[in-house]
Design a protein around this motif. Structure first.
Motif, PDB file in Angstrom:
ATOM      1  N   ALA A   1       0.837  -1.197   0.000  1.00  0.00           N
ATOM      2  CA  ALA A   1       0.000   0.000   0.000  1.00  0.00           C
ATOM      3  C   ALA A   1       0.869   1.242   0.000  1.00  0.00           C
ATOM      4  O   ALA A   1       1.978   1.258   0.518  1.00  0.00           O
ATOM      5  CB  ALA A   1      -0.908   0.020   1.223  1.00  0.00           C
TER       6      ALA A   1
ATOM      7  N   ARG B   1      -8.783   1.955  11.290  1.00  0.00           N
ATOM      8  CA  ARG B   1      -8.311   2.106   9.913  1.00  0.00           C
ATOM      9  C   ARG B   1      -7.906   3.560   9.682  1.00  0.00           C
ATOM     10  O   ARG B   1      -8.751   4.457   9.769  1.00  0.00           O
ATOM     11  CB  ARG B   1      -9.398   1.705   8.915  1.00  0.00           C
ATOM     12  CG  ARG B   1      -8.948   1.795   7.457  1.00  0.00           C
ATOM     13  CD  ARG B   1     -10.065   1.422   6.500  1.00  0.00           C
ATOM     14  NE  ARG B   1      -9.630   1.528   5.112  1.00  0.00           N
ATOM     15  CZ  ARG B   1      -9.083   0.533   4.420  1.00  0.00           C
ATOM     16  NH1 ARG B   1      -8.910  -0.640   4.993  1.00  0.00           N
ATOM     17  NH2 ARG B   1      -8.706   0.704   3.164  1.00  0.00           N
TER      18      ARG B   1
ATOM     19  N   ILE C   1      -5.007   5.480   2.589  1.00  0.00           N
ATOM     20  CA  ILE C   1      -4.480   4.213   2.071  1.00  0.00           C
ATOM     21  C   ILE C   1      -4.839   4.095   0.596  1.00  0.00           C
ATOM     22  O   ILE C   1      -5.975   4.361   0.196  1.00  0.00           O
ATOM     23  CB  ILE C   1      -5.049   3.024   2.865  1.00  0.00           C
ATOM     24  CG1 ILE C   1      -4.644   3.125   4.334  1.00  0.00           C
ATOM     25  CG2 ILE C   1      -4.572   1.708   2.282  1.00  0.00           C
ATOM     26  CD1 ILE C   1      -5.223   2.042   5.205  1.00  0.00           C
TER      27      ILE C   1
ATOM     28  N   TYR D   1      -7.046  -5.574   0.636  1.00  0.00           N
ATOM     29  CA  TYR D   1      -6.141  -4.543   0.124  1.00  0.00           C
ATOM     30  C   TYR D   1      -7.005  -3.555  -0.657  1.00  0.00           C
ATOM     31  O   TYR D   1      -7.087  -3.605  -1.887  1.00  0.00           O
ATOM     32  CB  TYR D   1      -5.059  -5.159  -0.758  1.00  0.00           C
ATOM     33  CG  TYR D   1      -4.230  -6.213  -0.065  1.00  0.00           C
ATOM     34  CD1 TYR D   1      -3.429  -5.884   1.018  1.00  0.00           C
ATOM     35  CD2 TYR D   1      -4.263  -7.537  -0.482  1.00  0.00           C
ATOM     36  CE1 TYR D   1      -2.676  -6.844   1.669  1.00  0.00           C
ATOM     37  CE2 TYR D   1      -3.507  -8.500   0.159  1.00  0.00           C
ATOM     38  CZ  TYR D   1      -2.718  -8.149   1.233  1.00  0.00           C
ATOM     39  OH  TYR D   1      -1.972  -9.101   1.876  1.00  0.00           O
TER      40      TYR D   1
ATOM     41  N   ASP E   1      -7.047  -2.496   7.597  1.00  0.00           N
ATOM     42  CA  ASP E   1      -6.111  -2.809   6.527  1.00  0.00           C
ATOM     43  C   ASP E   1      -5.441  -4.151   6.789  1.00  0.00           C
ATOM     44  O   ASP E   1      -5.185  -4.524   7.934  1.00  0.00           O
ATOM     45  CB  ASP E   1      -5.055  -1.706   6.413  1.00  0.00           C
ATOM     46  CG  ASP E   1      -4.246  -1.828   5.132  1.00  0.00           C
ATOM     47  OD1 ASP E   1      -4.777  -2.375   4.146  1.00  0.00           O
ATOM     48  OD2 ASP E   1      -3.076  -1.393   5.122  1.00  0.00           O
TER      49      ASP E   1
END
Length: 608
Positions: free
Chosen positions: A169, A196, A200, A240, A357
């Motif tokens: 990422a 989170r 990202i 992802y 994530d």
């Protein structure tokens, strides 16, 4: 409110003098005595109390501790009446953080490794506790801004530099250098979604969902009854995904929770998962295809895809139908991740969440199938021991009861030979098997039949012959079986207290490995381990999946996998070590030792 935290090293010794070593400590309040008096009192209480519980109380001070591997003890001290379970959970979470930070490859978390990384552990304590109040125990967030170098042995430094090859990422707030701190972490702490961080981004957006079911099965061959049939399921997710996506998951069960009766049908995004047209396959249900079973299945499989519009009926008829509805899959003891919105689960019957994530455990559940006689076991074994003079002949029949299109892999059947009764003349084994290989293990005194792959609805046979030193009578076999059954205590259906005692070290159960080896070596049960991909024994399937991101509006690639297995604790630890080499932070999906075994009786032995 915690007053002080201690990390101790207390080795086990049989002498009257018990010493301890203080590795590190952090005091948050001065409402307790000195460290010397605290540790001296705890050392006396710990060794003088034979049934040492995880919580001790002495002179107005509470001591809560957990015993970790390699004689490491985490101790929390407080003089106030606080929630003791919050203290125990924090100690367990803090130990998991130490494992995530310090463990690399084959390095073990022992006294030397802790002494070499005192600076890092003090930084973690300062971030996890603020004036004795728990702040955060999420490793992924702590790892973003605690950048202290880890001191590892010289042999493992070269191995730890290897980079992972999975989908990496990129964050918009941070460059590729590991010395900088992500500025969005500070905002993540104060937000509602603190699991989170923002910013990202992935070049390819993917989500992997694994539905793993571990079986606990016990069958009495003498009485011909199923004594235990339980499923321990785990839904693991590895995502992802870029941005802040909203994921929705639906299963082929109308009521995921016990709050049934009021499921609202609202507009949801399009299903991104390709589902077969046949929702319920008679062979997949692993039961008898009688008229009653087919009728109940047809009546209960009315909601699998939330995108379909419900039929408009009267309110009274809907209430009567919902009252008469019976669960197709009796889910119980469901444990959800904190990211799931429970309100939408109760009203929409969809698991809606913003995922963390990388990899995490979305939910856990258990299913008791002992009350369902139509549910056949996946694998059935019928052994027969025949004694002819000084020869022991074994005839073993294995039958699979799942769909023909599925394949069972790595099937290992361990058939015990009573060591105190049958004295083998030589270790030569004669066998003939339709598939697989057969061997004799000397130390455990058992015949092992290994089958790489076996199809569903298939029956295979194996014959083996071993020469004995003397003849055996039926009375000797019956006496030996009674002795073994008398020495092994029967398992209670509710063994929660025993599991807690083993976890917290009460009666020192977690370190008494000699008794475990003796009990496992004297069991007279046939144990098997196997793995069946793309099959769930409970017939639970994922029928709906959608990923929606309002700002980026990208397309996602979903991957779903089903696994039904029964593996021993040693095999689970070996697989977790192999997976941890590919992905360092691998969550453990099960904490119980699952087994699939058949209990032998006098009817399985024939003397001629």
């Amino acid at each position: 409110m915690i007053s002080a935290v201690y990390v101790l090293y207390i080795p086990e010794s049989e002498s009257t003098y018990h010493h301890y070593q203080l590795l590190l400590n952090r005091r948050y309040h001065e409402n307790i005595p000195s460290d010397t008096s605290i540790l001296t009192n705890f050392n006396k209480l710990y060794h003088n109390n034979t049934n040492c519980p995880p919580v001790l109380y002495y002179h107005g001070i509470s001591y809560g501790f957990i015993r970790c591997d390699h004689n490491i003890i985490l101790l929390g001290v407080t003089p106030k009446n606080i929630n003791i379970m919050s203290l125990m959970i924090f100690l367990g979470k803090f130990y998991e953080i130490l494992v995530e930070y310090l463990l690399h490859d084959q390095i073990k978390l022992d006294r030397d490794l802790i002494m070499d990384n005192l600076t890092l552990i003090f930084e973690l304590l300062d971030e996890c506790l603020d004036f004795g109040i728990v702040q955060s125990t999420d490793y992924k967030l702590l790892h973003e801004f605690i950048k202290v170098d880890i001191n590892l042995p010289s042999e493992s430094t070269s191995k730890s530099k290897s980079k992972s090859t999975h989908n990496q990422a990129d964050t918009t707030d941070v460059s590729d250098t590991t010395d900088l701190i992500n500025s969005s972490i500070l905002r993540t702490y104060s937000s509602n979604i603190n699991w989170r961080p923002k910013g990202i981004f992935y070049g390819k957006n993917e989500i992997y969902i694994d539905l793993i079911e571990d079986l606990q099965f016990e069958y009495d061959l003498t009485k011909g009854i199923i004594k235990r049939n339980e499923i321990l399921g785990t839904c693991m997710v590895k995502c992802y995904l870029s941005g802040m996506p909203v994921c929705r998951i639906g299963f082929n069960e109308k009521y995921m929770t016990s709050m049934n009766g009021k499921v609202k049908q609202e507009e949801v995004p399009k299903n991104q998962l390709e589902v077969d047209s046949e929702e319920v396959d008679a062979e997949e249900m692993l039961g008898d295809t009688t008229e009653e079973n087919v009728a109940t299945l047809d009546a209960s499989s009315d909601i699998t895809d939330p995108t379909t519009d419900p039929t408009t009926t009267d309110a009274s008829s809907n209430e009567e139908a919902e009252a008469k509805y019976k669960r197709k899959i009796p889910l119980g003891n469901i444990q959800f991740h904190q990211c799931i919105e429970l309100s939408k689960l109760y009203h929409e019957n969809l698991i809606t969440f913003i995922p963390p994530d990388d990899q995490f455990i979305l939910m856990k559940y258990s299913i008791d199938l002992q009350k369902q006689p139509t549910k056949l076991p996946l694998i059935m074994i019928t052994p027969t021991f025949k004694l002819i003079n000084t020869k022991l002949q074994l005839m073993c029949i294995v039958k699979t009861n799942f769909n023909r299109r599925r394949h069972c892999k790595n099937l290992i059947i361990k058939i015990p030979i009573i060591k105190n009764l049958f004295r083998i003349n030589n270790q030569q084994l004669k066998y003939k098997a339709e598939i697989g290989e057969v061997s004799f293990k000397v130390d455990s005194h058992e015949i092992i039949w290994k089958i790489d792959t076996i199809d569903g609805k298939q029956t295979v046979r194996m014959m083996a012959e071993i020469s004995l030193q003397e003849q055996i009578t039926t009375e000797q076999i019956a006496h030996s079986l009674q002795t073994i059954n008398r020495n092994i205590p029967e398992e209670q259906p509710d063994n929660a207290r025993q599991e807690l005692d083993e976890f917290y070290g009460v009666h020192h159960n977690n370190h008494n490995t000699i008794e475990k080896i003796q009990t496992t070596s004297t069991t007279n049960d046939i144990s098997i381990t196997f793995q069946i991909p793309m099959l769930t024994y409970s017939s639970l399937k994922l029928t709906y999946l959608s990923v929606e991101e309002s700002q980026l509006n990208y397309s996602c690639f979903p991957w779903v996998r089903y696994i039904t297995q029964s593996q021993s604790q040693q095999q689970q630890q070996f697989l977790q070590q192999q997976q941890s080499k590919q992905s360092k932070h691998q969550p453990q999906y099960t904490t119980k030792q699952c087994y699939y075994r058949f209990k032998l009786g006098i009817k399985n032995y024939v003397v001629e």
